[in-house]
Scaffold this motif. Structure first.
Motif, PDB file in Angstrom:
ATOM      1  N   ALA A 243     -25.515 129.141  35.923  1.00  0.00           N
ATOM      2  CA  ALA A 243     -24.878 128.612  37.131  1.00  0.00           C
ATOM      3  C   ALA A 243     -23.713 129.505  37.554  1.00  0.00           C
ATOM      4  CB  ALA A 243     -24.408 127.175  36.899  1.00  0.00           C
TER       5      ALA A 243
ATOM      6  N   SER B 232     -23.376 132.671  36.984  1.00  0.00           N
ATOM      7  CA  SER B 232     -23.971 133.897  37.492  1.00  0.00           C
ATOM      8  C   SER B 232     -24.478 133.693  38.920  1.00  0.00           C
ATOM      9  CB  SER B 232     -25.109 134.295  36.543  1.00  0.00           C
ATOM     10  OG  SER B 232     -25.511 135.603  36.758  1.00  0.00           O
ATOM     11  N   ALA B 233     -25.102 132.548  39.181  1.00  0.00           N
ATOM     12  CA  ALA B 233     -25.655 132.275  40.511  1.00  0.00           C
ATOM     13  C   ALA B 233     -24.548 131.998  41.523  1.00  0.00           C
ATOM     14  CB  ALA B 233     -26.628 131.100  40.445  1.00  0.00           C
ATOM     15  N   ASP B 234     -23.478 131.296  41.097  1.00  0.00           N
ATOM     16  CA  ASP B 234     -22.352 131.051  42.016  1.00  0.00           C
ATOM     17  C   ASP B 234     -21.735 132.368  42.455  1.00  0.00           C
ATOM     18  OD1 ASP B 234     -22.700 128.368  41.850  1.00  0.00           O
ATOM     19  OD2 ASP B 234     -21.134 128.029  40.364  1.00  0.00           O
TER      20      ASP B 234
ATOM     21  N   THR C 138     -30.665 129.451  44.960  1.00  0.00           N
ATOM     22  CA  THR C 138     -30.623 129.790  43.536  1.00  0.00           C
ATOM     23  C   THR C 138     -29.476 129.051  42.847  1.00  0.00           C
ATOM     24  OG1 THR C 138     -31.587 131.945  44.030  1.00  0.00           O
ATOM     25  CG2 THR C 138     -30.491 131.718  41.906  1.00  0.00           C
ATOM     26  N   ALA C 139     -28.316 129.014  43.515  1.00  0.00           N
ATOM     27  CA  ALA C 139     -27.156 128.309  42.944  1.00  0.00           C
ATOM     28  C   ALA C 139     -27.454 126.813  42.798  1.00  0.00           C
ATOM     29  CB  ALA C 139     -25.924 128.533  43.805  1.00  0.00           C
ATOM     30  N   GLU C 140     -28.181 126.248  43.781  1.00  0.00           N
ATOM     31  CA  GLU C 140     -28.542 124.822  43.697  1.00  0.00           C
ATOM     32  C   GLU C 140     -29.569 124.556  42.598  1.00  0.00           C
ATOM     33  OE1 GLU C 140     -28.199 124.343  48.498  1.00  0.00           O
ATOM     34  OE2 GLU C 140     -30.011 123.537  47.527  1.00  0.00           O
TER      35      GLU C 140
ATOM     36  N   MET D 281     -30.080 126.221  39.670  1.00  0.00           N
ATOM     37  CA  MET D 281     -29.703 126.460  38.275  1.00  0.00           C
ATOM     38  C   MET D 281     -29.403 125.179  37.476  1.00  0.00           C
ATOM     39  SD  MET D 281     -30.236 129.488  37.479  1.00  0.00           S
ATOM     40  CE  MET D 281     -31.118 130.515  38.652  1.00  0.00           C
ATOM     41  N   PRO D 282     -28.597 124.240  38.052  1.00  0.00           N
ATOM     42  CA  PRO D 282     -28.324 123.023  37.271  1.00  0.00           C
ATOM     43  C   PRO D 282     -29.597 122.204  37.003  1.00  0.00           C
ATOM     44  CG  PRO D 282     -26.798 123.236  39.131  1.00  0.00           C
ATOM     45  CD  PRO D 282     -27.882 124.253  39.327  1.00  0.00           C
ATOM     46  N   ASN D 283     -30.622 122.403  37.849  1.00  0.00           N
ATOM     47  CA  ASN D 283     -31.869 121.647  37.679  1.00  0.00           C
ATOM     48  C   ASN D 283     -32.728 122.159  36.520  1.00  0.00           C
ATOM     49  OD1 ASN D 283     -31.135 120.069  39.857  1.00  0.00           O
ATOM     50  ND2 ASN D 283     -32.286 121.324  41.337  1.00  0.00           N
TER      51      ASN D 283
ATOM     52  N   ARG E  96     -31.949 121.988  33.564  1.00  0.00           N
ATOM     53  CA  ARG E  96     -31.845 120.958  32.512  1.00  0.00           C
ATOM     54  C   ARG E  96     -32.902 119.882  32.647  1.00  0.00           C
ATOM     55  NH1 ARG E  96     -26.867 121.446  29.821  1.00  0.00           N
ATOM     56  NH2 ARG E  96     -25.355 122.495  31.146  1.00  0.00           N
TER      57      ARG E  96
END
Lengths: 192, 192, 192
Positions: B3, B5-7, B112-114, B116-118, B120
């Motif tokens: 996350a 890295s993507a941010d 991509t930023a959105e 990444m947390p998914n 999990r």
């Protein structure tokens, strides 16, 4: 499934060859068929990767399958790009060496299509990878001579840029065939 | 960690967009901030790879994590290179299509930023990879048209070379987003 | 076996350096020796991959060995290509920055040859990868400045194209050294 992907590459290499003899009115239609072949290739790649990811046990190492599918996909993408660029840049006349490049690609495509069914039995694979490596060396020599020819002063700089990009993309297709051959060698040696 | 890295890539894509509207005095300062973002990206990549290598058990396949971290790192590198080249080559005016390229990259960065947390929960990932693949196809079309535009005779050859390198680097960034999407798909299908 | 591959790269980097000071009559002979070194490199790579594929147990992760062997092979290929292009394009005068590029490559080659035997004991490896990463950043800066120099208007466009391809290939060699360093880091951290 690899066989479908390789057969598709044979189709692509035939369209490339057809393009070389076509006048500009026929080119657009060849580009259209090339695009369809590339889409069929994408579907084949996607089917392979999907089944690979969904399988717990795979016939060969996962990374080798991944590499093989990706390289086959790359070949098709580069061939489609070459055709598209010829149309897009409205190239009048391709230099003679391009035909030699396409002949090498056609030969590599045929050998690849013949080799795929042999992955089951592992028969005749060394002949395949040795010959494709030889073809890639030949493609490399053709490519370097083509660039020297483009740079020898007879072409205008913008024309050189256009043609260079097309011959570079064809060289990338030859490199991708070499990757296919190397991966087949890896698979065969592991299994033996 | 992905996350972060993507941010960072979102930050980079905003700086790219800012560059397009900036005059030459403001460009140097934007390049400076871009360099800082790229260094932050390097640190994030390094932290991921270090933890990956030091871990006996990993949440996903090692090679997939490696591929994802490398592709995210590549995106940042290509975006930084594009900004640096604009400053270094003292480009007066970028062709219009560059803005379209950057818009596609910005959209891919946000998605991509959105996504990444998914990783999990594995929720909503197919939407992500389908949309990024669509964006990469769009970027590819924009890129090819940009090159045809550069080659159409209005630019001087050296100017074409400068601009071509910049638009090529932006296209490489788009390709790296596609690699991210393909790796996310691989991870999701294996886990499902 | 990696040591043989790395020693060969040192030979290649010395031939590159020799080329810079050679007149056109001596160049062909240097290119010949370079080709021989590249063939020796191919043999070394092939021996590594063959043993890797034939081994059930490997000292390090299979993918890391594969990546290391491929990157070492790439370095040699790029150095050979650079020498060949100088001869093929009949380049009169290389811009000054090329010498700086080759110096960085020579230093990276020496460090790589020194590091290979340390893979057994894992001693002194962090110094290696930190220094090679630093050298790659330096190479990157030299490369970008060289391109800006080529584009500054003093060269004719075709000459720029020739020289650009040579400096780009040398930059690709520097990138391949960075891949070697990253793979060594991966191996070392996993083992520690």
């Amino acid at each position: 499934m690899f066989a479908a992907s390789a057969d598709n590459i044979v189709t692509g290499s035939k369209l490339l060859m057809e393009l070389l003899g076509a006048d500009s009115s026929a080119r657009a239609e060849i580009a259209e068929r090339m695009r369809a072949a590339e889409h069929a290739g994408d579907d084949a790649t996607h089917a392979i990767l999907h089944q690979l990811n969904a399988s717990f046990i795979t016939p060969f190492d996962r990374e080798d399958i991944y590499r093989l599918a990706s390289s086959l996909d790359d070949i098709m993408d580069f061939m489609e790009e070459a055709v598209d660029l010829v149309v897009l840049y409205q190239v009048e006349q391709l230099p003679k060496g391009v035909e030699q490049q396409v002949e090498v690609l056609s030969r590599a495509a045929e050998l690849t299509a013949e080799a795929m069914p042999n992955l089951r039995t592992l028969a005749h694979l060394p002949e395949f990878w040795i010959e494709v490596n030889r073809l890639e060396n030949q493609a490399d020599q053709i490519h370097r001579k083509l660039l020297a020819h483009l740079f020898n002063g007879k072409y205008d700089a913008i024309e050189v840029l256009k043609l260079k990009q097309i011959v570079d993309v064809l060289e990338e297709a030859a490199d991708a065939f070499e990757k296919v051959a190397n991966t087949i060698e890896t698979i065969a040696v592991k299994e033996s």
